[in-house]
Design a protein around this motif. Structure first.
Motif, PDB file in Angstrom:
ATOM      1  N   THR A  84     -37.568 -25.401-106.183  1.00 56.50           N
ATOM      2  CA  THR A  84     -38.623 -25.751-107.118  1.00 56.50           C
ATOM      3  C   THR A  84     -39.798 -24.790-106.973  1.00 56.50           C
ATOM      4  N   ALA A  85     -40.421 -24.464-108.095  1.00 57.47           N
ATOM      5  CA  ALA A  85     -41.481 -23.466-108.078  1.00 57.47           C
ATOM      6  C   ALA A  85     -42.589 -23.864-109.040  1.00 57.47           C
ATOM      7  N   ASN A  86     -43.797 -23.464-108.701  1.00 56.76           N
ATOM      8  CA  ASN A  86     -44.950 -23.650-109.576  1.00 56.76           C
ATOM      9  C   ASN A  86     -45.556 -22.288-109.852  1.00 56.76           C
ATOM     10  N   PHE A  87     -45.757 -21.997-111.126  1.00 53.33           N
ATOM     11  CA  PHE A  87     -46.335 -20.727-111.540  1.00 53.33           C
ATOM     12  C   PHE A  87     -47.569 -20.966-112.389  1.00 53.33           C
ATOM     13  N   GLY A  88     -48.462 -19.999-112.348  1.00 50.42           N
ATOM     14  CA  GLY A  88     -49.630 -20.012-113.222  1.00 50.42           C
ATOM     15  C   GLY A  88     -49.724 -18.705-113.973  1.00 50.42           C
ATOM     16  N   ILE A  89     -50.057 -18.784-115.257  1.00 50.89           N
ATOM     17  CA  ILE A  89     -50.270 -17.595-116.083  1.00 50.89           C
ATOM     18  C   ILE A  89     -51.723 -17.591-116.519  1.00 50.89           C
ATOM     19  N   GLN A  90     -52.426 -16.515-116.217  1.00 50.86           N
ATOM     20  CA  GLN A  90     -53.812 -16.353-116.669  1.00 50.86           C
ATOM     21  C   GLN A  90     -53.887 -15.113-117.555  1.00 50.86           C
ATOM     22  N   VAL A  91     -54.331 -15.318-118.786  1.00 48.91           N
ATOM     23  CA  VAL A  91     -54.432 -14.240-119.768  1.00 48.91           C
ATOM     24  C   VAL A  91     -55.698 -14.443-120.592  1.00 48.91           C
ATOM     25  N   PRO A  92     -56.160 -13.413-121.306  1.00 51.73           N
ATOM     26  CA  PRO A  92     -57.311 -13.622-122.194  1.00 51.73           C
ATOM     27  C   PRO A  92     -57.005 -14.679-123.249  1.00 51.73           C
ATOM     28  N   VAL A  93     -57.973 -15.496-123.562  1.00 45.66           N
ATOM     29  CA  VAL A  93     -57.752 -16.582-124.515  1.00 45.66           C
ATOM     30  C   VAL A  93     -57.404 -16.045-125.895  1.00 45.66           C
ATOM     31  N   ASP A  94     -57.863 -14.832-126.224  1.00 48.28           N
ATOM     32  CA  ASP A  94     -57.582 -14.274-127.545  1.00 48.28           C
ATOM     33  C   ASP A  94     -56.365 -13.356-127.548  1.00 48.28           C
ATOM     34  N   LEU A  95     -55.549 -13.425-126.510  1.00 47.99           N
ATOM     35  CA  LEU A  95     -54.271 -12.724-126.523  1.00 47.99           C
ATOM     36  C   LEU A  95     -53.413 -13.305-127.636  1.00 47.99           C
ATOM     37  N   ASP A  96     -52.726 -12.446-128.379  1.00 46.64           N
ATOM     38  CA  ASP A  96     -51.855 -12.897-129.461  1.00 46.64           C
ATOM     39  C   ASP A  96     -50.898 -13.971-128.949  1.00 46.64           C
ATOM     40  N   VAL A  97     -50.752 -15.063-129.699  1.00 45.83           N
ATOM     41  CA  VAL A  97     -49.925 -16.180-129.226  1.00 45.83           C
ATOM     42  C   VAL A  97     -48.473 -15.766-129.041  1.00 45.83           C
ATOM     43  N   ARG A  98     -48.007 -14.801-129.811  1.00 53.53           N
ATOM     44  CA  ARG A  98     -46.633 -14.321-129.632  1.00 53.53           C
ATOM     45  C   ARG A  98     -46.480 -13.643-128.272  1.00 53.53           C
ATOM     46  N   ILE A  99     -47.502 -12.898-127.878  1.00 54.59           N
ATOM     47  CA  ILE A  99     -47.461 -12.256-126.563  1.00 54.59           C
ATOM     48  C   ILE A  99     -47.615 -13.293-125.459  1.00 54.59           C
ATOM     49  N   LYS A 100     -48.369 -14.367-125.704  1.00 54.30           N
ATOM     50  CA  LYS A 100     -48.434 -15.463-124.734  1.00 54.30           C
ATOM     51  C   LYS A 100     -47.046 -16.075-124.540  1.00 54.30           C
ATOM     52  N   ALA A 101     -46.312 -16.233-125.645  1.00 54.63           N
ATOM     53  CA  ALA A 101     -44.945 -16.752-125.547  1.00 54.63           C
ATOM     54  C   ALA A 101     -44.066 -15.796-124.740  1.00 54.63           C
ATOM     55  N   VAL A 102     -44.241 -14.493-124.938  1.00 52.94           N
ATOM     56  CA  VAL A 102     -43.479 -13.505-124.177  1.00 52.94           C
ATOM     57  C   VAL A 102     -43.863 -13.566-122.704  1.00 52.94           C
ATOM     58  N   MET A 103     -45.129 -13.838-122.409  1.00 55.03           N
ATOM     59  CA  MET A 103     -45.558 -13.965-121.014  1.00 55.03           C
ATOM     60  C   MET A 103     -44.883 -15.154-120.332  1.00 55.03           C
ATOM     61  N   ILE A 104     -44.656 -16.222-121.078  1.00 53.82           N
ATOM     62  CA  ILE A 104     -43.915 -17.360-120.519  1.00 53.82           C
ATOM     63  C   ILE A 104     -42.498 -16.926-120.174  1.00 53.82           C
ATOM     64  N   GLY A 105     -41.872 -16.149-121.076  1.00 56.95           N
ATOM     65  CA  GLY A 105     -40.550 -15.613-120.772  1.00 56.95           C
ATOM     66  C   GLY A 105     -40.566 -14.717-119.549  1.00 56.95           C
ATOM     67  N   ALA A 106     -41.620 -13.902-119.408  1.00 59.01           N
ATOM     68  CA  ALA A 106     -41.744 -13.034-118.241  1.00 59.01           C
ATOM     69  C   ALA A 106     -41.829 -13.848-116.958  1.00 59.01           C
ATOM     70  N   CYS A 107     -42.493 -14.976-117.021  1.00 59.54           N
ATOM     71  CA  CYS A 107     -42.614 -15.846-115.846  1.00 59.54           C
ATOM     72  C   CYS A 107     -41.247 -16.375-115.424  1.00 59.54           C
ATOM     73  N   PHE A 108     -40.417 -16.787-116.391  1.00 63.10           N
ATOM     74  CA  PHE A 108     -39.065 -17.237-116.064  1.00 63.10           C
ATOM     75  C   PHE A 108     -38.258 -16.111-115.421  1.00 63.10           C
ATOM     76  N   LEU A 109     -38.389 -14.901-115.953  1.00 66.27           N
ATOM     77  CA  LEU A 109     -37.652 -13.762-115.415  1.00 66.27           C
ATOM     78  C   LEU A 109     -38.077 -13.462-113.984  1.00 66.27           C
ATOM     79  N   ILE A 110     -39.384 -13.467-113.733  1.00 64.22           N
ATOM     80  CA  ILE A 110     -39.904 -13.219-112.387  1.00 64.22           C
ATOM     81  C   ILE A 110     -39.416 -14.294-111.415  1.00 64.22           C
ATOM     82  N   ASP A 111     -39.396 -15.531-111.864  1.00 67.62           N
ATOM     83  CA  ASP A 111     -38.931 -16.627-111.017  1.00 67.62           C
ATOM     84  C   ASP A 111     -37.497 -16.375-110.555  1.00 67.62           C
ATOM     85  N   LEU A 112     -36.613 -16.060-111.497  1.00 66.36           N
ATOM     86  CA  LEU A 112     -35.208 -15.897-111.138  1.00 66.36           C
ATOM     87  C   LEU A 112     -34.957 -14.612-110.350  1.00 66.36           C
ATOM     88  N   MET A 113     -35.693 -13.565-110.636  1.00 65.11           N
ATOM     89  CA  MET A 113     -35.469 -12.300-109.934  1.00 65.11           C
ATOM     90  C   MET A 113     -35.953 -12.314-108.488  1.00 65.11           C
TER      91      MET A 113
END
Length: 263
Positions: free
Chosen positions: A225-254
């Motif tokens: 089990t793991a807990n992650f936090g993502i901190q980004v600028p609030v005005d980051l494009d929401v599509r890129i925020k979604a990609v950052m969530i995907g990046a978090c999953f990738l980092i977790d598994l790698m």
């Protein structure tokens, strides 16, 4: 290529995870925007379901504890809650793959992660093919595709070759580079958080981070089990925020799939 799926579809895998209200609190004042990653769409033009991310600059991803996995050591499909920093759930994510992939290819396994909002509507799909993650295979490193809504490309996460540091590039739907992610030389994180910095393309200025939180000796040794936090600028494009969530999953598994890696 992304498969064409009907938008707004509720998958059966989410039926047991639908909570109540999905209203989010107001967040902190936005930071100064940068044109490459700044939000350019008006709220009414956002992909369905991503409006929840519009006011967020901090996202918490909490992996659900699997009792069978903890007791028997058998790898099961990962499930995650995606929350605001105040603990309000925004999305629920479920990994889809087969037993062979999970138990034999574990850290590099292919998967599809389906992310649903609080009504059970799938709003983000994350696809990861089976690829290498070793610096000895620079032509076949990790690449992850994020769709939002499902069937429409939002962006990509691409691993970059480096002999010493974990490095990734965040790309938009046109495969244009937007941001960089650079991790530490050692990702073991003995009794402390592990930070992957989110940087501008010049790798000089840091605009955010993806953090693997230290969750205690027992959790890190005896469960995945793991807990992650993502901190980004609030005005980051929401599509890129979604990609950052995907990046978090990738980092977790790698880097944190095996229990002892979390030490």
């Amino acid at each position: 290529m992304a498969s064409q799926e009907s938008q707004g579809q509720t998958y059966p895998i989410f039926k047991d995870y639908l909570p109540g209200s999905s209203k989010l609190p107001e967040q902190n004042k936005p930071v100064e925007p940068t044109s490459v990653w700044k939000q350019t769409s008006h709220t009414h033009n956002l992909p369905p379901g991503l409006e929840y991310l519009n006011k967020l600059d901090r996202i918490i991803i909490h992996q659900q504890v699997e009792l069978l996995e903890a007791i028997l050591g058998t790898e099961t499909s990962s499930k995650y809650e995606i929350k605001t920093h105040l603990g309000q759930r925004v999305y629920f994510a479920v990994e889809e793959n087969d037993c062979f992939d999970r138990n034999l290819c574990s850290p590099i396994r292919s998967f599809t992660i389906r992310i649903a909002d609080n009504t059970g509507r799938e709003v983000i799909t994350v696809n990861r093919p089976l690829r290498c993650n070793s610096c000895w295979f620079p032509c076949f490193l990790q690449e992850l595709e994020v769709q939002s809504p499902p069937g429409t490309i939002a962006g990509y996460v691409v691993q970059n070759w480096d002999p010493f540091l974990p490095k990734f590039t965040i790309q938009n739907e046109s495969k244009e580079d937007v941001l960089k992610i650079i991790g530490p030389y050692a990702t073991c994180g003995c009794f402390e958080d592990v930070d992957f910095e989110v940087k501008a393309l010049n790798e000089m200025s840091t605009i955010g981070k993806i953090s693997k939180y230290w969750s205690g000796f027992v959790n890190n040794v005896f469960t995945n089990t793991a807990n992650f936090g993502i901190q980004v600028p609030v005005d980051l494009d929401v599509r890129i925020k979604a990609v950052m969530i995907g990046a978090c999953f990738l980092i977790d598994l790698m880097f944190f799939e095996n229990s002892l890696d979390g030490l």
